[in-house]
Scaffold this active site. Structure first.
Site, mmCIF file in Angstrom:
data_model
loop_
_atom_site.group_PDB
_atom_site.id
_atom_site.type_symbol
_atom_site.label_atom_id
_atom_site.label_comp_id
_atom_site.label_asym_id
_atom_site.label_seq_id
_atom_site.Cartn_x
_atom_site.Cartn_y
_atom_site.Cartn_z
ATOM 1 N N ARG A 1 33.843 43.202 79.903
ATOM 2 C CA ARG A 1 34.366 41.982 80.542
ATOM 3 C C ARG A 1 35.110 41.120 79.557
ATOM 4 O O ARG A 1 35.868 40.249 79.960
ATOM 5 C CB ARG A 1 33.210 41.193 81.169
ATOM 6 C CG ARG A 1 32.664 41.829 82.431
ATOM 7 C CD ARG A 1 31.325 41.273 82.784
ATOM 8 N NE ARG A 1 30.385 41.555 81.716
ATOM 9 C CZ ARG A 1 29.064 41.380 81.803
ATOM 10 N NH1 ARG A 1 28.542 40.882 82.893
ATOM 11 N NH2 ARG A 1 28.276 41.683 80.796
ATOM 12 N N SER B 1 24.412 41.181 86.236
ATOM 13 C CA SER B 1 23.183 41.290 87.030
ATOM 14 C C SER B 1 22.313 40.051 86.814
ATOM 15 O O SER B 1 21.751 39.495 87.765
ATOM 16 C CB SER B 1 22.392 42.538 86.624
ATOM 17 O OG SER B 1 23.165 43.688 86.827
ATOM 18 N N LYS C 1 8.331 47.797 81.703
ATOM 19 C CA LYS C 1 8.878 46.503 82.139
ATOM 20 C C LYS C 1 9.229 46.550 83.608
ATOM 21 O O LYS C 1 10.012 47.412 84.038
ATOM 22 C CB LYS C 1 10.185 46.212 81.372
ATOM 23 C CG LYS C 1 9.997 45.463 80.085
ATOM 24 C CD LYS C 1 11.341 44.891 79.685
ATOM 25 C CE LYS C 1 11.402 44.539 78.211
ATOM 26 N NZ LYS C 1 12.792 44.379 77.762
ATOM 27 N N HIS D 1 30.194 46.535 88.233
ATOM 28 C CA HIS D 1 29.702 47.883 87.896
ATOM 29 C C HIS D 1 30.365 48.932 88.798
ATOM 30 O O HIS D 1 30.812 49.976 88.333
ATOM 31 C CB HIS D 1 28.192 48.000 88.149
ATOM 32 C CG HIS D 1 27.297 47.255 87.212
ATOM 33 N ND1 HIS D 1 26.233 46.488 87.647
ATOM 34 C CD2 HIS D 1 27.272 47.192 85.847
ATOM 35 C CE1 HIS D 1 25.596 45.993 86.602
ATOM 36 N NE2 HIS D 1 26.197 46.383 85.499
HETATM 37 O O1 PNS Z 1 22.869 47.333 81.907
HETATM 38 P P1 PNS Z 1 22.545 47.160 80.471
HETATM 39 O O2 PNS Z 1 21.214 46.468 80.286
HETATM 40 O O3 PNS Z 1 23.642 46.527 79.671
HETATM 41 O O4 PNS Z 1 22.369 48.654 79.888
HETATM 42 C C1 PNS Z 1 22.025 48.866 78.554
HETATM 43 C C2 PNS Z 1 21.635 50.328 78.377
HETATM 44 C C3 PNS Z 1 20.473 50.674 79.306
HETATM 45 C C4 PNS Z 1 22.822 51.212 78.674
HETATM 46 C C5 PNS Z 1 21.206 50.510 76.874
HETATM 47 O O5 PNS Z 1 20.192 49.592 76.570
HETATM 48 C C6 PNS Z 1 20.732 51.927 76.588
HETATM 49 O O6 PNS Z 1 21.537 52.806 76.353
HETATM 50 N N1 PNS Z 1 19.406 52.129 76.631
HETATM 51 C C7 PNS Z 1 18.787 53.425 76.455
HETATM 52 C C8 PNS Z 1 17.998 53.489 75.134
HETATM 53 C C9 PNS Z 1 18.929 53.781 73.973
HETATM 54 O O7 PNS Z 1 19.592 54.799 73.914
HETATM 55 N N2 PNS Z 1 18.961 52.827 73.013
HETATM 56 C C10 PNS Z 1 19.776 52.922 71.828
HETATM 57 C C11 PNS Z 1 21.214 52.456 72.094
HETATM 58 S S1 PNS Z 1 22.209 52.672 70.649
#
Ligand code: PNS
Length: 167
Positions: free
Chosen positions: A98, A135, A45, A21
């Site tokens: 990745r 993570s 959560k 990251h």
């Molecule tokens: O680190 P991650 O879990 O891969 O991050 C994913 C994240 C938080 C970037 C993604 O789940 C996100 O954008 N969540 C915010 C809610 C949202 O906009 N959801 C619709 C995505 S199209």
């Protein structure tokens, strides 16, 4: 060319931030006037780490890489990424890839986000040395006593070891 600052958002759960990251954030910072690292979390959560801890890990991890300007880290709870981008005045999301599995996961989100507000997503190839790093994997490896040195900042490694002691 316009005079408008190029502001990008690097979104993620960052629970916790990894070396992969940090590499992507640092490279995004080199390409934009300003990067906002958006720690997106679901208030319903509980993550492994409190949001304030995740933010501190990112800030100090970036400082450790010498990235001291042009990046700020903010938390957003229960929000769509596109709304966060609109509020921040950012028209670009930057994500690391990745490999093909990441692309398959990220492409529908990138298309959905563009559908919703027109925000674009730029993908940076992840550094090969961190291709296996996520993570969730570092948490699992650390939980069972594996050494994650180099895969996360040292302070995150130490915090993961402490979590294990608490568990
Ligand atoms: O680190 P991650 O879990 O891969 O991050 C994913 C994240 C938080 C970037 C993604 O789940 C996100 O954008 N969540 C915010 C809610 C949202 O906009 N959801 C619709 C995505 S199209």
């Amino acid at each position: 060319m316009t005079d408008r600052a190029r502001r990008a958002v690097c979104p993620g759960s960052y629970d916790p931030v990894t070396s992969g990251h940090l590499d992507v954030i640092a490279r995004a910072a080199a390409l934009h006037d300003e990067v906002v690292v958006a720690v997106l979390h679901n208030p319903a959560k509980a993550g492994a780490f409190a949001v304030e801890d995740r933010i501190g890990f990112i800030e100090r991890g970036l400082a450790g890489l010498g990235v001291t300007s042009g990046v700020r880290v903010e938390a957003f709870a229960g929000r769509l990424l596109v709304d966060v981008c609109r509020d921040l005045g950012a028209d670009v999301v930057v994500k690391g890839l990745r490999g093909p599995t990441d692309f398959a996961y990220e492409l529908p989100m990138a298309l959905m986000n563009r559908h919703l507000t027109g925000v674009e997503t730029l993908f940076l190839p992840g550094a090969p040395e961190f291709e296996h790093v996520s993570s969730s994997l570092v948490k699992e490896v650390a939980r069972y006593g594996g050494d994650v040195t180099g895969l996360v900042p040292d302070e995150v490694r130490d915090a993961l070891v402490r979590l294990r002691g608490d568990g």
